[in-house]
Structures are given as structure tokens and as C-alpha cells.
Design an enzyme around this catalytic site. Structure first.
Site, PDB file in Angstrom:
ATOM      1  N   SER A  43       0.876  -1.183   0.000  1.00  0.00           N
ATOM      2  CA  SER A  43       0.000   0.000   0.000  1.00  0.00           C
ATOM      3  C   SER A  43       0.910   1.229   0.000  1.00  0.00           C
ATOM      4  O   SER A  43       1.001   1.967   0.961  1.00  0.00           O
ATOM      5  CB  SER A  43      -0.915  -0.020   1.217  1.00  0.00           C
ATOM      6  OG  SER A  43      -0.176   0.080   2.406  1.00  0.00           O
ATOM      7  N   HIS A 161      -3.226  -6.146   2.659  1.00  0.00           N
ATOM      8  CA  HIS A 161      -2.331  -7.178   3.180  1.00  0.00           C
ATOM      9  C   HIS A 161      -3.044  -8.506   3.443  1.00  0.00           C
ATOM     10  O   HIS A 161      -2.444  -9.435   3.973  1.00  0.00           O
ATOM     11  CB  HIS A 161      -1.661  -6.707   4.473  1.00  0.00           C
ATOM     12  CG  HIS A 161      -0.791  -5.509   4.289  1.00  0.00           C
ATOM     13  ND1 HIS A 161      -0.319  -4.760   5.329  1.00  0.00           N
ATOM     14  CD2 HIS A 161      -0.301  -4.917   3.164  1.00  0.00           C
ATOM     15  CE1 HIS A 161       0.425  -3.763   4.862  1.00  0.00           C
ATOM     16  NE2 HIS A 161       0.433  -3.840   3.556  1.00  0.00           N
ATOM     17  N   GLU A 170      -4.466  -2.500   9.219  1.00  0.00           N
ATOM     18  CA  GLU A 170      -3.707  -3.056  10.347  1.00  0.00           C
ATOM     19  C   GLU A 170      -4.401  -2.788  11.677  1.00  0.00           C
ATOM     20  O   GLU A 170      -4.802  -1.653  11.948  1.00  0.00           O
ATOM     21  CB  GLU A 170      -2.296  -2.451  10.396  1.00  0.00           C
ATOM     22  CG  GLU A 170      -1.509  -2.743   9.131  1.00  0.00           C
ATOM     23  CD  GLU A 170      -0.218  -1.965   9.030  1.00  0.00           C
ATOM     24  OE1 GLU A 170       0.312  -1.536  10.075  1.00  0.00           O
ATOM     25  OE2 GLU A 170       0.255  -1.777   7.900  1.00  0.00           O
ATOM     26  N   GLU A 213       1.859  -9.307   7.042  1.00  0.00           N
ATOM     27  CA  GLU A 213       2.697  -8.880   8.168  1.00  0.00           C
ATOM     28  C   GLU A 213       2.581  -9.824   9.359  1.00  0.00           C
ATOM     29  O   GLU A 213       2.885  -9.468  10.490  1.00  0.00           O
ATOM     30  CB  GLU A 213       2.357  -7.437   8.552  1.00  0.00           C
ATOM     31  CG  GLU A 213       2.670  -6.473   7.408  1.00  0.00           C
ATOM     32  CD  GLU A 213       2.545  -5.009   7.757  1.00  0.00           C
ATOM     33  OE1 GLU A 213       1.994  -4.696   8.830  1.00  0.00           O
ATOM     34  OE2 GLU A 213       2.994  -4.182   6.950  1.00  0.00           O
ATOM     35  N   ASP A 250      -3.801   1.050  11.501  1.00  0.00           N
ATOM     36  CA  ASP A 250      -3.333   1.745  10.299  1.00  0.00           C
ATOM     37  C   ASP A 250      -4.445   1.580   9.282  1.00  0.00           C
ATOM     38  O   ASP A 250      -4.657   0.482   8.743  1.00  0.00           O
ATOM     39  CB  ASP A 250      -2.021   1.144   9.769  1.00  0.00           C
ATOM     40  CG  ASP A 250      -1.561   1.858   8.491  1.00  0.00           C
ATOM     41  OD1 ASP A 250      -2.227   2.834   8.074  1.00  0.00           O
ATOM     42  OD2 ASP A 250      -0.535   1.442   7.912  1.00  0.00           O
ATOM     43  N   GLU A 291      -3.136   5.540  12.230  1.00  0.00           N
ATOM     44  CA  GLU A 291      -2.226   5.885  11.123  1.00  0.00           C
ATOM     45  C   GLU A 291      -3.018   6.049   9.832  1.00  0.00           C
ATOM     46  O   GLU A 291      -3.973   5.310   9.586  1.00  0.00           O
ATOM     47  CB  GLU A 291      -1.205   4.751  10.996  1.00  0.00           C
ATOM     48  CG  GLU A 291      -0.145   4.967   9.930  1.00  0.00           C
ATOM     49  CD  GLU A 291       0.806   3.775   9.877  1.00  0.00           C
ATOM     50  OE1 GLU A 291       1.072   3.149  10.925  1.00  0.00           O
ATOM     51  OE2 GLU A 291       1.278   3.464   8.766  1.00  0.00           O
ATOM     52  N   ASP A 317       1.876   8.483   7.301  1.00  0.00           N
ATOM     53  CA  ASP A 317       2.716   7.525   6.564  1.00  0.00           C
ATOM     54  C   ASP A 317       2.661   7.855   5.069  1.00  0.00           C
ATOM     55  O   ASP A 317       3.525   8.563   4.551  1.00  0.00           O
ATOM     56  CB  ASP A 317       2.213   6.102   6.858  1.00  0.00           C
ATOM     57  CG  ASP A 317       2.867   5.056   5.973  1.00  0.00           C
ATOM     58  OD1 ASP A 317       3.900   5.348   5.359  1.00  0.00           O
ATOM     59  OD2 ASP A 317       2.351   3.918   5.871  1.00  0.00           O
ATOM     60  N   LYS A 342       9.939   5.072   7.126  1.00  0.00           N
ATOM     61  CA  LYS A 342      10.295   3.873   6.357  1.00  0.00           C
ATOM     62  C   LYS A 342      11.475   4.235   5.460  1.00  0.00           C
ATOM     63  O   LYS A 342      11.341   5.106   4.589  1.00  0.00           O
ATOM     64  CB  LYS A 342       9.121   3.449   5.482  1.00  0.00           C
ATOM     65  CG  LYS A 342       7.909   2.919   6.231  1.00  0.00           C
ATOM     66  CD  LYS A 342       6.719   2.862   5.285  1.00  0.00           C
ATOM     67  CE  LYS A 342       5.568   2.044   5.828  1.00  0.00           C
ATOM     68  NZ  LYS A 342       4.358   2.222   4.993  1.00  0.00           N
ATOM     69  N   HIS A 370       8.789  -1.241   9.454  1.00  0.00           N
ATOM     70  CA  HIS A 370       9.030  -2.225   8.385  1.00  0.00           C
ATOM     71  C   HIS A 370       8.150  -1.902   7.185  1.00  0.00           C
ATOM     72  O   HIS A 370       7.367  -0.943   7.216  1.00  0.00           O
ATOM     73  CB  HIS A 370       8.711  -3.626   8.907  1.00  0.00           C
ATOM     74  CG  HIS A 370       7.249  -3.822   9.217  1.00  0.00           C
ATOM     75  ND1 HIS A 370       6.672  -5.055   9.401  1.00  0.00           N
ATOM     76  CD2 HIS A 370       6.229  -2.923   9.363  1.00  0.00           C
ATOM     77  CE1 HIS A 370       5.382  -4.908   9.631  1.00  0.00           C
ATOM     78  NE2 HIS A 370       5.090  -3.634   9.627  1.00  0.00           N
ATOM     79  N   LYS A 393       7.257  -0.215  14.468  1.00  0.00           N
ATOM     80  CA  LYS A 393       6.144  -1.017  13.923  1.00  0.00           C
ATOM     81  C   LYS A 393       6.750  -2.153  13.119  1.00  0.00           C
ATOM     82  O   LYS A 393       7.349  -1.932  12.077  1.00  0.00           O
ATOM     83  CB  LYS A 393       5.271  -0.121  13.043  1.00  0.00           C
ATOM     84  CG  LYS A 393       4.031  -0.808  12.528  1.00  0.00           C
ATOM     85  CD  LYS A 393       3.081   0.157  11.868  1.00  0.00           C
ATOM     86  CE  LYS A 393       3.209   0.134  10.375  1.00  0.00           C
ATOM     87  NZ  LYS A 393       1.978   0.553   9.673  1.00  0.00           N
TER      88      LYS A 393
END
Ligand code: PGA
Ligand code: ZN
Length: 433
Positions: A43, A161, A170, A213, A250, A291, A317, A342, A370, A393
Site C-alpha cells: 500500500s 495485506h 492493520e 505482516e 493503520d 495511522e 505515513d 520507512k 518495516h 512497527k
């Protein structure tokens, strides 16, 4: 110290946790060498530095041979004799050779692999742990004490994900009641196993398949259904929601945003309605971390939610992509109060550190993160300790690519022993730095 000039750089492709090729690079100083592998997002933010992929038939277009060749044919030659202890100069040179705004010529994956491997080699040549070397290049001084980060553990995966209907990407648990990092890992791992039990009992075996993840990917329909199950898992594990654990999301909302509306929980919400939706969740649950709650260009909506919540991390993010220009824009209007960092969003260690420094100077906390596509490289664990930013994270306590990060932090905490501080609150980095 003996000569610390780069003598050789060698890159290759290897596979990442999703089975796609990624770039691995070794940087040498004589016989001494160090390695780094780059991660990859699913993403991704539109404004991220460019990850160079080959296109064509091989690997369905996801090959990285061009990026590997750019390291082997161009960077390997141009960086000969550069002092590996001068990280800023190495990174600046690669940015100059690339010459584009988004590292689109050489590829951010090519550049980052060299940047991170160089830092590892420099630490090795200096006889210092990587986290200590990173602290010294970030803060331009030495220290005896380090802040170990609280993990944000993504125990339930949705969005891009996972193959479920959950819009939110998330669902995280944050062990804020832990007394140290190893205790935090124990709390997270126990809760994860109770979550597995509850999911199996309630939804059957297929609900415990895991997403990118390492979090479970049950086919739940709504955000509240997911949060309720996580609360039950925390309680069943013997912990108290709100005290031992707080929750994090997230949303990665760009992924369910179409024509100005957000598709979530079977509804289509406009931005003011989505602000209200998050405020309700904050009322109902011990939710302290949200997030990317809005689309990646909706700076104003981020600012609106940030003004309306008290004591909640609003993490940027996709909005800021570890880029100081976009981060400065967010800071100027008060969009968010916490930066997701990141390294591959920006492509060099130097620029990632600059983003962290700009954040902290402006009272944004930093979460070293990550990507959904990872390898067992655990550079980011040392980075989080070196920056002393207090949060990281790194996915669920499951899958070797995620546990590699947890395990490295366990080792660092043991090595630091009395020199390690574990945050008592989210904001502990403010007192620490
Ligand atoms: P990504 O997901 O690596 O697929 O971008 C992680 C995140 O959005 O934080
Ligand atoms: Zn995100």
C-alpha cells in the site's frame, strides 16, 4: 584506524517475504564487508521514492535486475575510494549520480541497499554496534544510554495485506504496560496465541491464516468486530485493555478512498463523517494510535482529526512518505503528530535520519517501520534504538521476516542491560532526547 575506503560493492537479487525479487548488496573495505537487503511496500504512497522494477514477463514485471545492474555497473565504480565512515557524503553522491527528484534513474531500491550496507560496514569497522553508530551520525555526539522502542504489533491484517473484507489494513496492540522490551514481546506473543484460539473457536480454522505482516487474516466484516475480538484476546491472556495494552490502527485509507468517499464497514463516508467515525472509535475503545486515517493528499482532514483528539498518535505515513518536504507541509498545518519512518520511502539513511530529526524538533513522535514485503534483514531494529525515538512497527510476532526484528531488539536490550531504557509512555522520547 586502518583505511576505511570502499573497495568493492556487489549486488544481487534475492526473494522477499512475498516471493518477489528484492535487492541485496554487499559493501567491502578490503576483506571486511557488510550486507543489507531492501524491503518493499504494497500500500505504497504515490510520492514515495521510486522502486525500480524491470517490467516485462519475468517475475510478472517485478524483477530488479536493472536496479542490481545500477549498483554493480554504476555505483560500485563511482563510490570506489569513498570513505565508508562518511555516510552523508556517500548518500549525497548517490543522490547526485541519480539526478532525479524521486531516485527514478538508479532506483531507490538500488541506492538504499548501498546506503544501509555502508552504514553497517562503517559500524563494523568502528567496532561499534550499529545502533550506536546510527546514534552518533544522527545526533553528532556519543551516548551511554539508549531508548528501546515500544513495539506496535499488527496482530490482525486487512486491506491490501489480506484477502478479507476489512477496509482497515492493520489492527495493532501496543504493550504500554510492559516493564521492558522482552516483557513487551512476551505480552504480545501471549495475546497473539489467545487471539488465534478465539478466532478458531468463533470462525473456524481458515480464520487463522496469516496476512503479509504475520497478523491473522479472518474474513471479518467490520472494524468493531475486529477490535472486539482483539480486546477479548487481551483479556483472555490476563491483561487489561487500556492499562497493559492500548490499540492502534493503520487505516491506509488511500486504499479505500474513491471519488472523495471512503468505503468502510459497508458504508460510504465523506471526510467529515470519517472524522466522526474515528472519534467514536476513540470513545469506545482504548485506541491511542491511528495511522493514515485519510487519503494521502487530505492534509486538512489529518489536521482536523489531530485537533480533535487528545493524547492519540495520529501517524502520517502515505501522507508524508519519510520526505522532509511533505513532512514540513504536514507540520505547518498540524496534520498528524507522529511520523511513520520507512527507509525505502526516501531511499537513503541520511534522508531518513533528517526526517526523524525534523519530526522530533517539531514534537512529532517517530515510529520506525518495516514494510509489508520484508526479508530477515533487521537494520530497522538498530535504527529505532539508534534514533531513541521510542516506537517501532514490526508486524505480528510471527513469520521469520517479522520476528527477525523482534529478536534483534531482544538481543540489543540484553546487550545494553542497564543502559537500556524502556518507555513508560508514548511520549518518553521527549524526556529522553
Ligand atoms: P506497506 O504497508 O509496506 O504495504 O506500505 C505498511 C504501512 O502502510 O504502514
Ligand atoms: Zn501505513
Amino acid at each position: 584506524m586502518a583505511n576505511t575506503n570502499i573497495t568493492k560493492i556487489k549486488s544481487r537479487w534475492i526473494l522477499d517475504s512475498r516471493g518477489n525479487p528484492t535487492v541485496e548488496t554487499d559493501v567491502y573495505c578490503g576483506d571486511i564487508w557488510a550486507r543489507a537487503v531492501v524491503p518493499s511496500g504494497a500500500s505504497t504512497g504515490e510520492a514515495e521514492a521510486l522502486e525500480l522494477r524491470d517490467g516485462g514477463k519475468a517475475f510478472l514485471g517485478k524483477g530488479v535486475m536493472k536496479a542490481v545492474q545500477n549498483v554493480n555497473d554504476i555505483l560500485a565504480q563511482k563510490l570506489q575510494k569513498f570513505d565508508v565512515l562518511d555516510q552523508e557524503k556517500i548518500d549525497a553522491e548517490m543522490i547526485a549520480i541519480d539526478g532525479s527528484d524521486n531516485k527514478g534513474n538508479l532506483g531507490a531500491n538500488a541506492i538504499l541497499s548501498v546506503s544501509l550496507a555502508s552504514a553497517r560496514l562503517a559500524a563494523k569497522l568502528s567496532n561499534k554496534p550499529l545502533y550506536q553508530y546510527i546514534y552518533e551520525i544522527a545526533y553528532k555526539k556519543t551516548t551511554e544510554r539508549f531508548l528501546i522502542p515500544i513495539p506496535q504489533s499488527n496482530v490482525l491484517n486487512g486491506g491490501k495485506h489480506a484477502g478479507s473484507n476489512l477496509s482497515i489494513q492493520e489492527f495493532m496492540i501496543l504493550p504500554v504496560g510492559a516493564k521492558n522490551f522482552s516483557h513487551a514481546v512476551q505480552m504480545v506473543a501471549e495475546t497473539y496465541q489467545f487471539l488465534k484460539k478465539i478466532l478458531t473457536e468463533k470462525y473456524g480454522k481458515s480464520s487463522i491464516n496469516v496476512g503479509d505482516e504475520g497478523g491473522f487474516a479472518p474474513n471479518l466484516q467490520t472494524t468493531r468486530e475486529a477490535l472486539d475480538i482483539i480486546i477479548a484476546a487481551i483479556e483472555n491472556a490476563g491483561y487489561t485493555p487500556g492499562l497493559d495494552f492500548v490499540l492502534g490502527l493503520d487505516a491506509a485509507a488511500s486504499e479505500f478512498h474513491h471519488n472523495g468517499l471512503y468505503n468502510i464497514d459497508g458504508k460510504k463516508l465523506n471526510e467529515p463523517e470519517l472524522v466522526e467515525y474515528f472519534l467514536q472509535l476513540v470513545e469506545e475503545y482504548p485506541l491511542k494510535n491511528i495511522e493514515d486515517p485519510f487519503n494521502e493528499e487530505s492534509f486538512e482532514a489529518f489536521a482536523e482529526l489531530t485537533r480533535k483528539v487528545r493524547d492519540v498518535n495520529i501517524v502520517v505515513d502515505d501522507l508524508t512518505v519519510t520526505n522532509v518536504k511533505r513532512l514540513q507541509k504536514a507540520i505547518n498545518i498540524g496534520a498528524g503528530n507522529s511520523l511513520l519512518l520507512k527507509v525505502n520511502q526516501i531511499g537513503t539513511l541520511t534522508e531518513a535520519i533528517s526526517a526523524a530529526m525534523l519530526s522530533m524538533k517539531n514534537y512529532y513522535s517517530v515510529v520506525v517501520s518495516h514494510r509489508s514485503g520484508e526479508t530477515c534483514d533487521n537494520f530497522i531494529s538498530d535504527l529505532a534504538v539508534g534514533l531513541c525515538n521510542g516506537q517501532t512497527k514490526i508486524g505480528a510476532p510471527c513469520r521469520s521476516d517479522r520476528n527477525s526484528k523482534y529478536n534483534q531488539l531482544l538481543r540489543i536490550e540484553e546487550e545494553l542491560n542497564m543502559k537500556a531504557t524502556f518507555p513508560k509512555t508514548f511520549k518518553d522520547w521527549r524526556n529522553f532526547i
